[in-house]
Design a protein around this motif. Structure first.
Motif, PDB file in Angstrom:
ATOM      1  N   SER A 216       0.874  -1.140   0.160  1.00 49.21           N
ATOM      2  CA  SER A 216      -0.143  -0.170   0.193  1.00 49.21           C
ATOM      3  C   SER A 216       0.826   1.137   0.205  1.00 49.21           C
ATOM      4  O   SER A 216       0.525   2.652  -1.012  1.00 49.21           O
ATOM      5  CB  SER A 216      -1.000   0.052   1.137  1.00 49.21           C
TER       6      SER A 216
ATOM      7  N   ARG B 215       1.975   2.135  -3.264  1.00 43.91           N
ATOM      8  CA  ARG B 215       1.427   2.489  -4.568  1.00 43.91           C
ATOM      9  C   ARG B 215       1.554   3.781  -3.974  1.00 43.91           C
ATOM     10  O   ARG B 215       1.045   4.802  -4.726  1.00 43.91           O
ATOM     11  CB  ARG B 215      -0.568   1.770  -4.530  1.00 43.91           C
TER      12      ARG B 215
ATOM     13  N   TYR C 106       1.878   6.295  -6.774  1.00 42.58           N
ATOM     14  CA  TYR C 106       1.127   7.280  -7.032  1.00 42.58           C
ATOM     15  C   TYR C 106       1.734   9.052  -7.112  1.00 42.58           C
ATOM     16  O   TYR C 106       1.203   9.859  -7.906  1.00 42.58           O
ATOM     17  CB  TYR C 106       0.390   7.052  -6.456  1.00 42.58           C
TER      18      TYR C 106
ATOM     19  N   THR D 198      -4.466  -0.146 -10.596  1.00 39.04           N
ATOM     20  CA  THR D 198      -5.664  -0.857  -9.572  1.00 39.04           C
ATOM     21  C   THR D 198      -6.044  -1.783  -9.854  1.00 39.04           C
ATOM     22  O   THR D 198      -5.846  -1.712 -11.650  1.00 39.04           O
ATOM     23  CB  THR D 198      -6.585   0.742  -9.580  1.00 39.04           C
ATOM     24  N   GLU D 199      -6.802  -2.818 -10.226  1.00 39.46           N
ATOM     25  CA  GLU D 199      -7.544  -3.387  -9.983  1.00 39.46           C
ATOM     26  C   GLU D 199      -8.806  -3.439 -10.130  1.00 39.46           C
ATOM     27  O   GLU D 199      -9.555  -3.131  -9.091  1.00 39.46           O
ATOM     28  CB  GLU D 199      -7.422  -5.091  -9.534  1.00 39.46           C
TER      29      GLU D 199
ATOM     30  N   ILE E 228      -7.960   4.214  -2.730  1.00 36.56           N
ATOM     31  CA  ILE E 228      -8.570   3.702  -3.533  1.00 36.56           C
ATOM     32  C   ILE E 228      -7.012   3.272  -3.796  1.00 36.56           C
ATOM     33  O   ILE E 228      -6.777   1.793  -4.171  1.00 36.56           O
ATOM     34  CB  ILE E 228      -9.504   4.458  -4.642  1.00 36.56           C
ATOM     35  N   VAL E 229      -6.347   4.265  -4.031  1.00 37.76           N
ATOM     36  CA  VAL E 229      -4.752   3.234  -4.532  1.00 37.76           C
ATOM     37  C   VAL E 229      -4.132   2.297  -3.443  1.00 37.76           C
ATOM     38  O   VAL E 229      -3.147   1.615  -3.576  1.00 37.76           O
ATOM     39  CB  VAL E 229      -3.951   4.949  -4.698  1.00 37.76           C
TER      40      VAL E 229
ATOM     41  N   GLY F 206      -5.625  -0.900  -3.778  1.00 38.13           N
ATOM     42  CA  GLY F 206      -5.445  -1.588  -5.032  1.00 38.13           C
ATOM     43  C   GLY F 206      -5.792  -1.875  -5.759  1.00 38.13           C
ATOM     44  O   GLY F 206      -5.791  -2.369  -6.619  1.00 38.13           O
ATOM     45  N   ARG F 207      -7.514  -1.136  -5.628  1.00 39.75           N
ATOM     46  CA  ARG F 207      -8.552  -1.630  -6.237  1.00 39.75           C
ATOM     47  C   ARG F 207     -10.208  -1.408  -6.049  1.00 39.75           C
ATOM     48  O   ARG F 207     -10.242  -0.405  -5.416  1.00 39.75           O
ATOM     49  CB  ARG F 207      -9.148  -2.890  -5.942  1.00 39.75           C
ATOM     50  N   GLY F 208     -10.503  -0.843  -7.147  1.00 38.88           N
ATOM     51  CA  GLY F 208     -12.412  -0.478  -7.119  1.00 38.88           C
ATOM     52  C   GLY F 208     -13.128  -0.767  -8.193  1.00 38.88           C
ATOM     53  O   GLY F 208     -12.568  -0.943  -9.306  1.00 38.88           O
TER      54      GLY F 208
ATOM     55  N   GLU G 213     -14.605   4.862  -9.145  1.00 41.04           N
ATOM     56  CA  GLU G 213     -13.685   4.511  -8.074  1.00 41.04           C
ATOM     57  C   GLU G 213     -12.451   4.876  -8.789  1.00 41.04           C
ATOM     58  O   GLU G 213     -10.965   5.635  -9.134  1.00 41.04           O
ATOM     59  CB  GLU G 213     -13.429   3.854  -7.265  1.00 41.04           C
ATOM     60  N   ARG G 214     -12.245   4.094  -9.361  1.00 42.60           N
ATOM     61  CA  ARG G 214     -10.772   3.964 -10.825  1.00 42.60           C
ATOM     62  C   ARG G 214     -10.964   5.551 -11.274  1.00 42.60           C
ATOM     63  O   ARG G 214     -10.008   5.902 -11.586  1.00 42.60           O
ATOM     64  CB  ARG G 214     -10.337   3.072 -11.579  1.00 42.60           C
TER      65      ARG G 214
END
Length: 272
Positions: A62, A65, A69, A95-96, A130-131, A134-136, A140-141
């Protein structure tokens, strides 16, 4: 008469704790109110534990990332159009896709507590969380991409497409549709894409490497009239929830600070 006066002066000069002023009468006797102090001390300890948990439970990925970012945000793109494509592809890689995640209690205990009574606030709009997660989902992305482009002064807005959310960017060259959920960037706005001949959008996506079924499905999303509502430029997806989330972040730091100030004030002796 002189003796009692000296005794009163000595008594008035005695240092007292503010706790001695929190008294209540019961059966003619004055007893200190310990309960308010105990509650305040518990709030101070628990809220401080919540602040500490944010750092204890943060894993290395985290943090990596977030550092990556923030570094990307500081980079100066060689051109606006290239920055749109690079930023969209970057968020897609960073992100996934998922159906979204609820905010954990260790990330913001005040927001989590409010979310037990109002569940929408558990879905963060903060790009940092969100970053870090690692997913959203698509919205959210898109919020992460909006934050990235906003650092370079690029105006953006959310556009709903039949339940799917994309970002529309406005520059001097015109408008562009950016979809970090699919990793797609197109140099035309939504209205322009909807005016294209049938099959042309799908053909362009196939040329870029997207499968035929996905390309056809995506073109149908572009042409849909259902939930096709754009937001205001540079506005969050939900301004009301965004303000509530910002308030919870302030409370996250303010509650323990104020609580400890009152605890210290109640235990430090003062002159009567």
């Amino acid at each position: 008469m002189a003796g009692p006066r000296r005794s009163n002066l000595q008594e008035s000069d005695r240092l007292k704790s503010p706790m001695e002023y929190f008294v209540s009468e019961r059966n003619g006797e004055e007893k200190p109110r310990v309960l308010p102090f105990a509650i305040l001390l518990a709030v101070a300890c628990m809220s401080s534990l919540g602040v500490s948990a944010r750092f204890w439970f943060a894993d290395g990925r985290s943090l990596q990332r977030l550092v990556d970012y923030q570094t990307f945000k500081l980079l100066s793109p060689p051109s606006i159009q290239q920055s749109l494509r690079c930023a969209t592809a970057y968020v897609h890689r960073l992100t996934e896709h998922s159906s979204g995640r609820d905010l954990a209690i260790w990330e913001n205990w005040t927001q989590w507590l409010v979310g037990q009574f109002y569940s929408p606030i558990l879905r963060t709009q903060n790009p940092r969380w969100i970053v870090a997660g690692g997913r959203g989902d698509c919205s959210e992305r898109a919020a992460v991409l909006q934050d990235l482009l906003g650092c370079h002064g690029i105006e953006t807005r959310f556009v709903g497409l039949g339940g799917h959310v994309v970002l529309e960017a406005r520059t001097e060259a015109g408008t562009s549709v950016l979809d970090p959920d699919y990793g797609i960037s197109m140099d035309l706005g939504i209205e322009q894409l909807q005016q294209q001949p049938a099959g042309q959008v799908a053909a362009e996506l196939i040329r870029r490497g997207m499968t035929v079924p996905s390309s056809v499905q995506y073109e149908q999303l572009i042409l849909t009239d259902f939930d096709n509502i754009p937001s205001d430029w540079n506005a969050p997806l939900s301004p009301r929830l965004k303000r509530l989330e910002e308030f919870c972040e302030i409370a996250f730091w303010l509650v323990p600070a104020v609580s400890w100030l009152f605890v210290v004030w109640m235990v430090i002796p003062v002159r009567d």
